[in-house]
Design a protein around this motif. Structure first.
Motif, mmCIF file in Angstrom:
data_model
loop_
_atom_site.group_PDB
_atom_site.id
_atom_site.type_symbol
_atom_site.label_atom_id
_atom_site.label_comp_id
_atom_site.label_asym_id
_atom_site.label_seq_id
_atom_site.Cartn_x
_atom_site.Cartn_y
_atom_site.Cartn_z
ATOM 1 N N ILE A 92 14.439 -36.822 2.237
ATOM 2 C CA ILE A 92 13.644 -37.683 3.111
ATOM 3 C C ILE A 92 14.139 -37.677 4.553
ATOM 4 N N GLN A 95 12.819 -35.055 7.101
ATOM 5 C CA GLN A 95 11.414 -35.247 7.459
ATOM 6 C C GLN A 95 11.234 -36.406 8.434
ATOM 7 N N LEU A 98 11.592 -35.362 11.972
ATOM 8 C CA LEU A 98 10.524 -34.536 12.534
ATOM 9 C C LEU A 98 9.283 -35.328 12.937
ATOM 10 N N PHE A 190 4.153 -34.252 5.609
ATOM 11 C CA PHE A 190 5.402 -35.003 5.449
ATOM 12 C C PHE A 190 5.791 -35.075 3.975
ATOM 13 N N ASN A 193 6.526 -31.543 2.265
ATOM 14 C CA ASN A 193 7.846 -31.005 2.615
ATOM 15 C C ASN A 193 8.966 -31.791 1.936
ATOM 16 N N THR A 194 8.750 -33.099 1.791
ATOM 17 C CA THR A 194 9.738 -33.916 1.080
ATOM 18 C C THR A 194 9.805 -33.512 -0.386
ATOM 19 N N ARG A 197 11.857 -30.389 -0.883
ATOM 20 C CA ARG A 197 13.290 -30.578 -0.730
ATOM 21 C C ARG A 197 13.902 -31.371 -1.883
#
Length: 366
Positions: A92, A95, A98, A190, A193-194, A197
């Motif tokens: 988290i 992100q 960004l 968001f 991408n979380t 990861r």
């Protein structure tokens, strides 16, 4: 006065100064816990591997264990150490870094803030969560629902909550989970991408996205409210930029006054021997006013050089959403002031809490 009552006292800071003089880490016989009041002791406690965020024998408070709120609580990175803390944070935090700050300010500006007590309440408590929900990918209607459910859910984080509030927190946690399950099925950038990861299971990710909303709820409300109090008390600050104002507010009068750590094994901290099972009340707000790290600590200085603050924690549990919270609070204060609210007519009382300093406002008749 004691270190817990101090959080919602009109002016706890002289008392904190007395505690620092008595010693950075001392035992409070009335509360039966250790109190870390100096910057050195707070740093040492927050950095020590044997100081955990939850007691070993009670990872989830007994009052909510077994219900939906307890399931979420037990997976929150802020309530865990080790891998259960590192895994969600590593997914988290990058992100959050960004997020476009201009987008946050635009979302805040788009909200209608009315110049009355109800408008202040919604701007402080509901608006910030709506902004975070929008950043996560919820539409405006969903974002409002998320903010309302979050308001119910956070009751599970307070020992002061009654059975009715805890029941509402369980229902809110279940409903929030449903919304986030749907969000993960069609994520925005968001969240996608979380997800990439994150190496844990979906329930843990959902719990920590709910946690992002719940941390926003109280932290942002306190930042906004205490900034308004600073402006109420000192009219000369009203010409300051909101970013500069908030930077000193979060040090001078933070919304999170204290946190706790639980000693997992015998150890020595700041020259004091502690035993397994000991509890430490960590006075973040007192450390902020320690002259060892901030010169003239009791003065509100917009241009304070080398500002040091523990308001967002320190070390491995430092809040990853600091910039997000500060940006939301700054933009919200700007919008509140743009509505022409007469700050001289504000009256307030602090929201009941063992660690939070969050004013609830009313507006006196002219």
């Amino acid at each position: 006065m004691d270190p817990i009552i101090a959080a919602t006292h009109a002016n706890p800071y002289p008392y904190y100064a007395e505690l620092r003089v008595e010693g950075g880490l001392t035992f409070h016989h009335g509360l039966k816990l250790w109190v870390a009041s100096s910057a050195r002791a707070v740093c040492a406690v927050l950095a020590h591997a044997n100081c955990r965020v939850r007691p070993t024998q009670e990872p989830v408070p007994n009052a909510i264990a077994g219900g939906w709120a307890g399931q979420v609580f037990g997976q929150l990175m802020r309530m865990n150490d080790g891998e259960r803390q590192r895994c969600p944070r590593s997914a988290i935090e990058p992100q959050l870094a960004l997020i476009d700050m201009a987008a946050i300010k635009a979302l805040v500006a788009a909200r209608l803030i009315t110049p009355d007590a109800d408008g202040l309440y919604k701007a402080m408590f509901r608006g910030p969560v709506c902004v975070v929900a929008a950043l996560l990918g919820f539409n405006p209607t969903q974002a409002r629902l998320i903010s309302e459910l979050t308001a119910d859910f956070v009751a599970c984080l307070s020992p002061l909550s009654n059975d009715l509030q805890l029941d509402a927190a369980h229902r809110a946690a279940e409903q929030l989970r449903g919304y986030f399950v749907e969000l993960l099925a069609e994520p925005n950038v968001f969240v996608a991408n979380t997800q990439q990861r994150f190496s844990g299971d979906e329930d843990a990710l959902i719990a920590n996205l709910i946690g992002l909303c719940s941390q926003t709820f109280e932290a942002s409300a306190g930042l906004i409210g205490n900034a308004l109090l600073a402006l109420h008390r000192e009219s000369s600050l009203r010409s300051a930029g909101p970013d500069e104002l908030l930077a000193e507010v979060q040090r001078f009068d933070p919304s999170v006054q204290n946190t706790r750590r639980f000693v997992a094994a015998s150890c020595e901290i700041d020259g004091v021997r502690l035993e397994a099972g000991d509890v430490i009340l960590v006075l973040l707000a007192s450390a902020n006013r320690d002259p060892a790290i901030n010169e003239q600590p009791d003065k509100f200085l917009l241009d304070r050089p080398n500002r040091r603050s523990f308001s967002f924690g320190n070390g491995r549990h430092q809040c990853p959403g600091r910039v997000l919270a500060m940006t939301i609070a700054s933009a919200t204060v700007s919008q509140i002031l743009a509505q022409g609210i007469d700050l001289d007519r504000l009256s307030w009382q602090y929201r009941p809490s063992l660690n939070g300093r969050i004013p609830l406002f009313s507006i006196l008749d002219a």
